[in-house]
Enzyme design. Structure first.
Site, PDB file in Angstrom:
ATOM      1  N   ARG A 207       8.661 -17.430-143.198  1.00 58.21           N
ATOM      2  CA  ARG A 207       9.328 -19.043-143.608  1.00 58.21           C
ATOM      3  C   ARG A 207       8.107 -19.912-142.889  1.00 58.21           C
ATOM      4  O   ARG A 207       8.251 -19.739-141.361  1.00 58.21           O
ATOM      5  CB  ARG A 207      11.031 -18.635-143.367  1.00 58.21           C
ATOM      6  CG  ARG A 207      11.336 -17.648-144.034  1.00 58.21           C
ATOM      7  CD  ARG A 207      12.957 -17.934-144.586  1.00 58.21           C
ATOM      8  NE  ARG A 207      13.705 -16.681-145.311  1.00 58.21           N
ATOM      9  CZ  ARG A 207      13.966 -15.662-144.868  1.00 58.21           C
ATOM     10  NH1 ARG A 207      13.096 -15.249-143.445  1.00 58.21           N
ATOM     11  NH2 ARG A 207      14.730 -14.757-145.630  1.00 58.21           N
ATOM     12  N   LYS A 230      16.902 -16.124-141.723  1.00 57.69           N
ATOM     13  CA  LYS A 230      18.273 -16.939-141.745  1.00 57.69           C
ATOM     14  C   LYS A 230      18.614 -15.050-142.057  1.00 57.69           C
ATOM     15  O   LYS A 230      19.871 -15.293-142.096  1.00 57.69           O
ATOM     16  CB  LYS A 230      17.034 -16.899-143.004  1.00 57.69           C
ATOM     17  CG  LYS A 230      18.394 -17.541-144.744  1.00 57.69           C
ATOM     18  CD  LYS A 230      17.541 -18.046-145.327  1.00 57.69           C
ATOM     19  CE  LYS A 230      18.247 -17.822-146.718  1.00 57.69           C
ATOM     20  NZ  LYS A 230      17.414 -18.577-148.252  1.00 57.69           N
ATOM     21  N   HIS A 281       7.120 -22.761-148.898  1.00 58.75           N
ATOM     22  CA  HIS A 281       7.664 -21.491-149.701  1.00 58.75           C
ATOM     23  C   HIS A 281       6.585 -20.473-150.349  1.00 58.75           C
ATOM     24  O   HIS A 281       6.179 -19.171-150.129  1.00 58.75           O
ATOM     25  CB  HIS A 281       8.776 -21.155-150.510  1.00 58.75           C
ATOM     26  CG  HIS A 281       9.103 -20.071-150.366  1.00 58.75           C
ATOM     27  ND1 HIS A 281      10.195 -20.241-148.394  1.00 58.75           N
ATOM     28  CD2 HIS A 281       9.985 -19.199-150.966  1.00 58.75           C
ATOM     29  CE1 HIS A 281      10.836 -18.393-148.999  1.00 58.75           C
ATOM     30  NE2 HIS A 281      10.543 -18.640-150.014  1.00 58.75           N
ATOM     31  N   ARG A 284       5.292 -18.133-148.303  1.00 60.19           N
ATOM     32  CA  ARG A 284       5.598 -17.197-148.086  1.00 60.19           C
ATOM     33  C   ARG A 284       5.299 -15.875-149.535  1.00 60.19           C
ATOM     34  O   ARG A 284       4.875 -14.410-149.700  1.00 60.19           O
ATOM     35  CB  ARG A 284       6.694 -17.343-147.574  1.00 60.19           C
ATOM     36  CG  ARG A 284       7.940 -15.749-147.752  1.00 60.19           C
ATOM     37  CD  ARG A 284       9.360 -16.212-147.467  1.00 60.19           C
ATOM     38  NE  ARG A 284      10.133 -15.793-147.601  1.00 60.19           N
ATOM     39  CZ  ARG A 284      10.576 -14.645-146.550  1.00 60.19           C
ATOM     40  NH1 ARG A 284       9.967 -14.267-145.413  1.00 60.19           N
ATOM     41  NH2 ARG A 284      11.455 -13.696-146.546  1.00 60.19           N
ATOM     42  N   HIS A 307      14.008  -9.457-145.988  1.00 62.66           N
ATOM     43  CA  HIS A 307      15.357  -9.245-147.172  1.00 62.66           C
ATOM     44  C   HIS A 307      16.634  -8.338-147.156  1.00 62.66           C
ATOM     45  O   HIS A 307      15.886  -7.223-146.940  1.00 62.66           O
ATOM     46  CB  HIS A 307      15.137  -9.547-148.755  1.00 62.66           C
ATOM     47  CG  HIS A 307      13.528 -10.409-148.880  1.00 62.66           C
ATOM     48  ND1 HIS A 307      12.779 -10.110-150.050  1.00 62.66           N
ATOM     49  CD2 HIS A 307      13.593 -11.540-149.133  1.00 62.66           C
ATOM     50  CE1 HIS A 307      11.629 -11.340-149.639  1.00 62.66           C
ATOM     51  NE2 HIS A 307      13.153 -11.960-149.789  1.00 62.66           N
ATOM     52  N   TYR A 316       8.074  -9.485-157.095  1.00 62.85           N
ATOM     53  CA  TYR A 316       6.822  -9.264-156.704  1.00 62.85           C
ATOM     54  C   TYR A 316       6.408  -7.952-157.082  1.00 62.85           C
ATOM     55  O   TYR A 316       4.975  -7.679-156.488  1.00 62.85           O
ATOM     56  CB  TYR A 316       6.842  -9.311-154.826  1.00 62.85           C
ATOM     57  CG  TYR A 316       7.103 -10.805-154.603  1.00 62.85           C
ATOM     58  CD1 TYR A 316       6.500 -11.361-154.504  1.00 62.85           C
ATOM     59  CD2 TYR A 316       8.373 -10.200-153.758  1.00 62.85           C
ATOM     60  CE1 TYR A 316       7.148 -13.236-153.957  1.00 62.85           C
ATOM     61  CE2 TYR A 316       8.693 -11.837-153.167  1.00 62.85           C
ATOM     62  CZ  TYR A 316       7.885 -12.830-152.956  1.00 62.85           C
ATOM     63  OH  TYR A 316       8.471 -14.196-152.536  1.00 62.85           O
TER      64      TYR A 316
END
Length: 346
Positions: A207, A230, A281, A284, A307, A316
């Site tokens: 990020r 995050k 973003h 990413r 994630h 994706y």
């Protein structure tokens, strides 16, 4: 519940340990102090006397939200932002008793949010979009779920079975090799810090803030370790020797200055057009898209991106070269032609 003086000069304590719907307790005393002491004793003892029933939960929705923030929300990266948003939602709902709050109330609230009858800033004066309202529902539902796990809420979650608005999947932009070359050239014109931050993002899927806040201690031999992420978990990603050498050549403990607005200028100076809300973003997304198109594994990508939920990474999956390739080979027209060919050969 109340302590009051009678015409006889005595004091009476009248209270409902289990709430207004429960058993009433009344007793007279000579002094007000005795009546107040009896009231306190009776209410405190109620929890240890099952025949009086459980005391009614009189907490307001705002109190429940504050309890969630104190016990859990403070630990979240976006906890304070979510808490402030929840306070606005609760105020718009007119802060009902938490036990009286229902999905029906929230359904009417979100209808007013959609129409713009309720808005929190000028941006949503003409009505909030369904994605925003779904987020508000998730936040509020999570309050009850988390407090239930902590033993602070014993009633059902009023929003647990409420369906969210169906929304269209957002466009996910990513850059081609030609666009990456164009972008790096634009970044080079604006400064080395900007160029290196972009390279870090494109090389690791980081990020923007994770890359921009890198310190020297996070760079080891051909590897970057991202901290304070995050997802609250550190992750280490290999990098090329060339990028490693560029990073270690920098002399300050904090490797980069802030370059967000420089990046905005770099994008504006190129032919690249991005969907709203996907400025930094896109780097990413670009990493993940090229990773999958080159045959990368979806589970490996989940770990690289950090994630928590595989559903985020599955966005994706369709970019993998073999994704749904059976649709081409096994659709009825293809199989029909295949069977005809086999019959002719036989």
């Amino acid at each position: 519940m109340a302590v009051r003086k009678l015409d006889t000069g005595k004091w009476i304590c009248e209270c409902y340990p289990a709430g207004r719907g429960g058993r009433r307790v009344r007793k007279q005393f000579t002094t007000k102090g005795e009546a107040l002491a009896f009231e306190r004793h009776t209410m405190e003892e109620a929890t240890n006397k099952p025949w009086l029933g459980e005391a009614a939960d009189r907490r307001r929705l705002s109190e429940v939200v504050t309890l969630w923030y104190n016990l859990h929300g403070k630990s979240l990266t976006a906890g304070e932002r979510v808490y402030n948003k929840l306070k606005l939602v609760v105020a718009a709902l007119q802060d009902p008793l938490a036990t009286d709050f229902t999905a029906k109330q929230f359904a009417h609230y979100r209808d007013k949010r959609l129409s713009g009858e309720i808005y929190f800033n000028e941006k949503w004066k003409n009505g909030a979009d369904p994605v925003t309202i779904n987020l508000e529902q998730s936040y509020l539902s999570s309050v009850f779920s988390e407090l239930s796990r902590l033993g602070e809420w014993t009633q059902p979650n009023p929003l647990e079975t409420m369906r969210k608005f169906t929304t269209a999947e957002k466009e996910m932009a990513w850059l081609t090799h030609e666009q990456i070359t164009e972008l790096l050239a634009a970044c080079n014109r604006l400064g080395e810090d900007l160029t290196l931050i972009v390279k870090v993002c494109l090389s690791t899927g980081a990020r923007w803030r994770e890359a921009e806040n890198l310190g020297r201690s996070q760079i080891s031999k051909h590897k970057i370790t991202f901290v304070r992420t995050k997802g609250k978990k550190n992750r280490s990603i290999p990098i090329s020797k060339e990028l490693h050498d560029e990073l270690t050549a920098r002399k300050t403990d904090k490797l980069f200055k802030e370059c967000y607005f420089q990046f905005m200028g770099a994008i504006d100076s190129t032919s690249i057009k991005l969907p709203r809300g996907q400025l930094t973003h896109v780097l990413r997304h670009t990493f993940a898209a090229h990773f999958m198109m080159s045959g990368g594994n979806i589970l490996a990508l989940q770990k690289i991106l950090g994630h928590h939920d595989i559903k985020m990474t599955m966005r994706y999956a369709h970019l993998a070269p073999d994704h749904l390739d059976t649709a081409l080979r096994f659709n009825p027209l293809s199989t029909m032609h295949s069977n005809i060919t086999k019959d002719k050969m036989n």
